[in-house]
Design an enzyme around this catalytic site. Structure first.
Site, PDB file in Angstrom:
ATOM      1  N   GLN A 101      -6.884  16.299  -9.424  1.00 30.40           N
ATOM      2  CA  GLN A 101      -5.746  16.434  -8.331  1.00 30.40           C
ATOM      3  C   GLN A 101      -4.340  16.494  -9.208  1.00 30.40           C
ATOM      4  O   GLN A 101      -4.187  15.832 -10.118  1.00 30.40           O
ATOM      5  CB  GLN A 101      -5.691  15.394  -7.553  1.00 30.40           C
ATOM      6  CG  GLN A 101      -4.702  15.523  -6.444  1.00 30.40           C
ATOM      7  CD  GLN A 101      -4.502  14.267  -5.450  1.00 30.40           C
ATOM      8  OE1 GLN A 101      -3.809  13.208  -6.172  1.00 30.40           O
ATOM      9  NE2 GLN A 101      -4.903  14.288  -4.400  1.00 30.40           N
ATOM     10  N   GLU A 165       0.929  13.479   2.176  1.00 33.98           N
ATOM     11  CA  GLU A 165       1.256  12.090   1.923  1.00 33.98           C
ATOM     12  C   GLU A 165       2.615  11.568   1.676  1.00 33.98           C
ATOM     13  O   GLU A 165       2.882  10.417   1.070  1.00 33.98           O
ATOM     14  CB  GLU A 165       0.162  11.474   0.988  1.00 33.98           C
ATOM     15  CG  GLU A 165      -1.055  10.700   1.427  1.00 33.98           C
ATOM     16  CD  GLU A 165      -2.136  11.691   2.047  1.00 33.98           C
ATOM     17  OE1 GLU A 165      -2.952  11.289   2.682  1.00 33.98           O
ATOM     18  OE2 GLU A 165      -1.893  13.031   1.629  1.00 33.98           O
ATOM     19  N   TYR A 167       4.522  13.036  -1.015  1.00 35.78           N
ATOM     20  CA  TYR A 167       4.861  13.412  -2.076  1.00 35.78           C
ATOM     21  C   TYR A 167       5.705  14.471  -2.392  1.00 35.78           C
ATOM     22  O   TYR A 167       6.180  15.064  -1.557  1.00 35.78           O
ATOM     23  CB  TYR A 167       3.549  13.371  -3.068  1.00 35.78           C
ATOM     24  CG  TYR A 167       2.651  12.079  -3.268  1.00 35.78           C
ATOM     25  CD1 TYR A 167       3.233  11.150  -3.971  1.00 35.78           C
ATOM     26  CD2 TYR A 167       1.349  12.013  -2.639  1.00 35.78           C
ATOM     27  CE1 TYR A 167       2.692   9.891  -3.932  1.00 35.78           C
ATOM     28  CE2 TYR A 167       0.779  10.839  -3.001  1.00 35.78           C
ATOM     29  CZ  TYR A 167       1.389   9.867  -3.409  1.00 35.78           C
ATOM     30  OH  TYR A 167       0.580   8.549  -3.802  1.00 35.78           O
ATOM     31  N   ARG A 215      -3.754  20.294  -0.565  1.00 33.72           N
ATOM     32  CA  ARG A 215      -3.771  19.189   0.279  1.00 33.72           C
ATOM     33  C   ARG A 215      -2.558  19.130   1.187  1.00 33.72           C
ATOM     34  O   ARG A 215      -1.405  18.953   0.841  1.00 33.72           O
ATOM     35  CB  ARG A 215      -3.748  17.942  -0.513  1.00 33.72           C
ATOM     36  CG  ARG A 215      -3.762  16.585   0.382  1.00 33.72           C
ATOM     37  CD  ARG A 215      -5.252  16.206   0.791  1.00 33.72           C
ATOM     38  NE  ARG A 215      -5.350  14.911   1.140  1.00 33.72           N
ATOM     39  CZ  ARG A 215      -5.681  13.864   0.524  1.00 33.72           C
ATOM     40  NH1 ARG A 215      -5.817  13.983  -0.569  1.00 33.72           N
ATOM     41  NH2 ARG A 215      -5.940  12.407   1.220  1.00 33.72           N
ATOM     42  N   HIS A 253       3.105   7.687   2.888  1.00 32.40           N
ATOM     43  CA  HIS A 253       2.844   6.409   2.438  1.00 32.40           C
ATOM     44  C   HIS A 253       3.827   5.523   3.237  1.00 32.40           C
ATOM     45  O   HIS A 253       3.706   4.294   3.433  1.00 32.40           O
ATOM     46  CB  HIS A 253       2.926   6.181   0.878  1.00 32.40           C
ATOM     47  CG  HIS A 253       1.754   6.684   0.449  1.00 32.40           C
ATOM     48  ND1 HIS A 253       0.375   6.416   0.502  1.00 32.40           N
ATOM     49  CD2 HIS A 253       1.846   7.832  -0.599  1.00 32.40           C
ATOM     50  CE1 HIS A 253      -0.431   7.144  -0.119  1.00 32.40           C
ATOM     51  NE2 HIS A 253       0.485   7.842  -0.815  1.00 32.40           N
ATOM     52  N   CYS A 338     -11.523  -2.084   4.169  1.00 35.56           N
ATOM     53  CA  CYS A 338     -10.755  -3.392   3.882  1.00 35.56           C
ATOM     54  C   CYS A 338      -9.504  -3.158   2.837  1.00 35.56           C
ATOM     55  O   CYS A 338      -8.572  -3.978   3.147  1.00 35.56           O
ATOM     56  CB  CYS A 338     -11.640  -4.569   3.640  1.00 35.56           C
ATOM     57  SG  CYS A 338     -12.312  -4.422   1.734  1.00 35.56           S
ATOM     58  N   GLN A 340      -9.202  -4.128   0.190  1.00 32.63           N
ATOM     59  CA  GLN A 340      -9.052  -5.536  -0.728  1.00 32.63           C
ATOM     60  C   GLN A 340      -9.537  -5.202  -2.179  1.00 32.63           C
ATOM     61  O   GLN A 340      -8.275  -5.566  -3.111  1.00 32.63           O
ATOM     62  CB  GLN A 340      -9.768  -6.654  -0.190  1.00 32.63           C
ATOM     63  CG  GLN A 340      -9.494  -7.188   1.044  1.00 32.63           C
ATOM     64  CD  GLN A 340     -10.157  -8.340   1.456  1.00 32.63           C
ATOM     65  OE1 GLN A 340     -11.097  -8.380   2.549  1.00 32.63           O
ATOM     66  NE2 GLN A 340     -10.505  -9.403   0.960  1.00 32.63           N
ATOM     67  N   ALA A 653     -14.180 -12.892   0.992  1.00 28.44           N
ATOM     68  CA  ALA A 653     -15.591 -12.152   0.531  1.00 28.44           C
ATOM     69  C   ALA A 653     -15.404 -11.503  -0.512  1.00 28.44           C
ATOM     70  O   ALA A 653     -16.423 -11.277  -1.185  1.00 28.44           O
ATOM     71  CB  ALA A 653     -15.841 -11.151   1.731  1.00 28.44           C
TER      72      ALA A 653
END
Length: 667
Positions: A101, A165, A167, A215, A253, A338, A340, A653
């Site tokens: 990319q 996105e 950019y 994209r 974003h 998630c 995370q 977790a």
């Protein structure tokens, strides 16, 4: 005969044929920036070995000013080409295909030298960009074409041009960020010019026998973004300029609409891609929140797209495609979206990994090898720490017995999956159950292990988790006071007005549970209405004129914390804003800097700035942290303590699973 005939249909691109319709989407992992190219190669090789039809790398900068942050990876010189060749050789050695990319961040670049179509600062960056002049624009185009040529020299099978996105290319397309009055701004034809020129120059640089993906932002989700007609117009001219494939991008974003978090419905944006089908002659790829083979198959079978892009699911399980082809989808470690260990790590400058699969990004460092001498190992507690340890130890050949006092596995995950928007945790618990059976772990439910039971084992792993911590508020033993366990597991009756003590992750989850009726995550039209999203053919950028329209809250909830800071400030870096916005939309009041005075029949009495205040409510729910449950930690012999039993910090977790896997790897 495969269960997923559309997913495993070959895709003919003319000069080559992809073996299936699965694209591993681009993710920035921070691996390239570490300079250990054997580690980068191992990461992508594992995904190629697992059967991805085509892999797209994380974004590579075409020049220094376009890098997402100073020092970000790119293809700048001969050494970069040699480094990238190690990656492509590794992928090809596993029979895979890989595209690089090309990402120019524009005003999103986190550096003082950032450039953009107009000198308008992004709300998510502290740096104001310099407006590109004619020579500067030519340089960006030339550098992107050069990067593509270098990618071919490095052995890549293609490139993806990042045009979505928010950019640089997307910034030229949108009137929001393009205020120019020359030939690169003003009319949409002019604003498209950069995208077209980049596409033409890239195609000329690489020749015809090379994949070039564009994209494209299908729905910008920001004021001043593109409408659907403009997206279709762009797609058609990009096809004419030489694109092989069109890949779907969703949202900028800086958009205030979630696009990939766990509360987004599965395949929740495929309807936008479907609107482009039939409007172009090249294959169209759909993306975002596609995390099971069946979801992917259904999208392809229904004509929503020609190919599906899965990114984070390949972090959770590099063998996603191979397991689906073998008819063993139940063994695919699920991406629970998630953020995370992946996106949160990316934006913290850490190596991206996966909560479910700590091996992701650590393929050369965290090795799960067969044990030289299998041992008898007891694991006490079937929460995420104990489950991950038991399964990994069994995969290494150890004889593992897993003790659980409850009648089901999952531990704290069984509370998480009751929270609206966290339905993916159901699949995680199901996967753990399938893996226990697959690896031969002996499961003992409804069994509270004691010293006598454990004395015959070579090693004991204590993963007994946590207990709620008492905040020590006078009156907390009253009948109107509940713990978060009473609410999320016990199904306790809760009145119409509630004070939640503790505004960490658990407090936010409890508040979401208390104010939400039917989960909008399970109903796409409800979810889109809640976040103010509509058809981009009806409203520019897909933002409904009436804005967000959430359902009425079930209860009046007040979140209270002792810390004198904004409640929710310490939630996930990329998801915290979603939780705060969701509760704000539903009228949840959030109070920081409170001193708890007492609880009585009237409600919760606090002091704020020295002033007494009553939060009138029928119930108070305590979410004031946890304490480790480690009664077995002092047993004689070899004992290891992991997860909440080791450190009681929220319901972490990510740390628990990582600890469990790493311990099992060395047992």
């Amino acid at each position: 005969m495969t269960q997923y005939p559309h997913l495993f249909a070959p895709l003919d691109l003319g000069h080559l044929t992809l073996p299936n319709r699965v694209l591993m989407g681009s993710m920035h992992t921070n691996l390239e920036e570490r300079g250990d190219w054997s580690r980068v190669a191992a990461f992508y090789a594992a995904r190629a070995r697992g059967g991805a039809g085509l892999i797209v790398t994380g974004g590579m900068a075409p020049n220094a000013e376009g890098a997402v942050f100073p020092g970000a990876a790119g293809l700048f010189d001969v050494q970069d080409i040699a480094n990238q060749r190690r990656v492509t050789d590794a992928v090809h050695g596993e029979g895979g295909r890989i595209a690089m990319q090309i990402l120019h961040a524009g005003r999103y670049a986190y550096g003082k030298d950032c450039v953009a179509p107009s000198a308008i600062k992004s709300p998510i960056s502290p740096f104001a960009p310099a407006e590109l002049d004619e020579a500067g624009i030519e340089k960006q185009i030339a550098d992107m074409a050069t990067a593509a040529a270098r990618a071919r020299e490095a052995g890549y099978d293609g490139v993806e041009i990042m045009g979505s996105e928010g950019y640089l290319i997307n910034q030229f397309l949108a009137a929001r960020t393009n205020r120019r009055s020359d030939d690169w701004g003003g009319s949409y034809d002019n604003r498209m010019r950069l995208a077209i020129e980049v596409m033409k120059r890239v195609r000329a640089a690489v020749g015809q026998d090379f994949i070039v993906i564009f994209r494209i932002s299908m729905i910008d989700l920001v004021p001043g973004g593109s409408n659907h007609d403009e997206v279709v117009q762009l797609a058609q001219v990009i096809e004419a300029a030489g694109a092989s494939l069109l890949n779907t991008g969703i949202g900028w974003h800086e958009a205030r609409v979630p696009t990939i978090a766990t509360s987004v419905p599965r395949a929740g944006w495929a309807w936008v891609t479907r609107k482009l089908m039939g409007k172009v002659g090249i294959p169209v790829i759909t993306s975002n929140r596609i995390n099971t083979p069946q979801v992917a198959e259904d999208l392809l079978a229904s004509g929503a797209a020609d190919m599906v892009s899965l990114a984070r699911p390949f972090l959770a399980d590099p063998d996603f495609v191979a397991k689906a082809r073998a008819g063993r989808a139940e063994l695919i470690a699920p991406c629970i979206a998630c953020n995370q260990a992946c996106l949160d790590h990316t934006f913290q400058g850490k190596v991206s990994s996966c909560l479910v699969n700590p091996l992701a990004g650590h393929e050369t460092e965290l090795l799960i090898a067969r044990a030289d001498a299998p041992r008898d190992i007891a694991v006490v507690g079937a929460g995420p720490a104990g489950l991950s340890c038991a399964i990994t130890a069994a995969q290494r050949g150890h004889r593992v017995t897993l003790f659980e006092a409850d009648g089901q596995i999952g531990g704290q995950l069984n509370m998480a999956r009751r929270v609206p928007g966290k339905e993916e945790f159901h699949g995680l618990v199901d996967w753990y159950s399938a893996m226990l059976a697959e690896t031969g772990v002996a499961l003992r439910l409804n069994t509270r292990a004691d010293a006598a039971m454990l004395q015959c084992f070579d090693a004991v792993v204590v993963a007994t988790g946590v207990l709620p911590r008492s905040p020590g508020i006078p009156g907390q033993d009253g009948p109107n006071v509940l713990s978060y366990i009473d609410v999320l597991r016990g199904g306790a009756e809760v009145g119409p007005r509630v004070a939640v003590v503790g505004a960490g992750g658990i407090g936010f989850d409890v508040a979401e549970y208390l104010v939400t009726g039917e989960s909008p995550t399970l109903n796409l039209p409800d979810w889109l209405r809640e976040w103010g999203v509509t058809d981009p053919a009806e409203a520019r950028a897909g933002l409904a004129e009436e804005g967000a329209q959430p359902d009425k809250a079930l209860r009046a909830v007040t979140l209270v914390q002792r810390k004198a800071e904004r409640p929710g400030r310490r939630l996930g870096k990329t998801t915290g804003w979603i939780h705060r916005a969701s509760l704000t939309m539903k009228g949840v009041k959030m109070i920081g800097g409170a001193t708890y005075e007492r609880i009585d029949a009237q409600g919760l009495h606090i002091l704020r700035n020295g002033v007494p205040e009553l939060i009138a409510c029928e119930n108070v729910v305590l979410c004031a942290g946890q304490e480790s449950l480690r009664d077995l930690a002092d047993l004689p012999g070899e004992v290891h303590v992991i997860g909440g039993a080791d450190v009681a910090a929220e319901l972490d977790a990510k740390r628990a699973i990582d600890q469990g896997v790493r311990l099992a790897a060395r047992l």
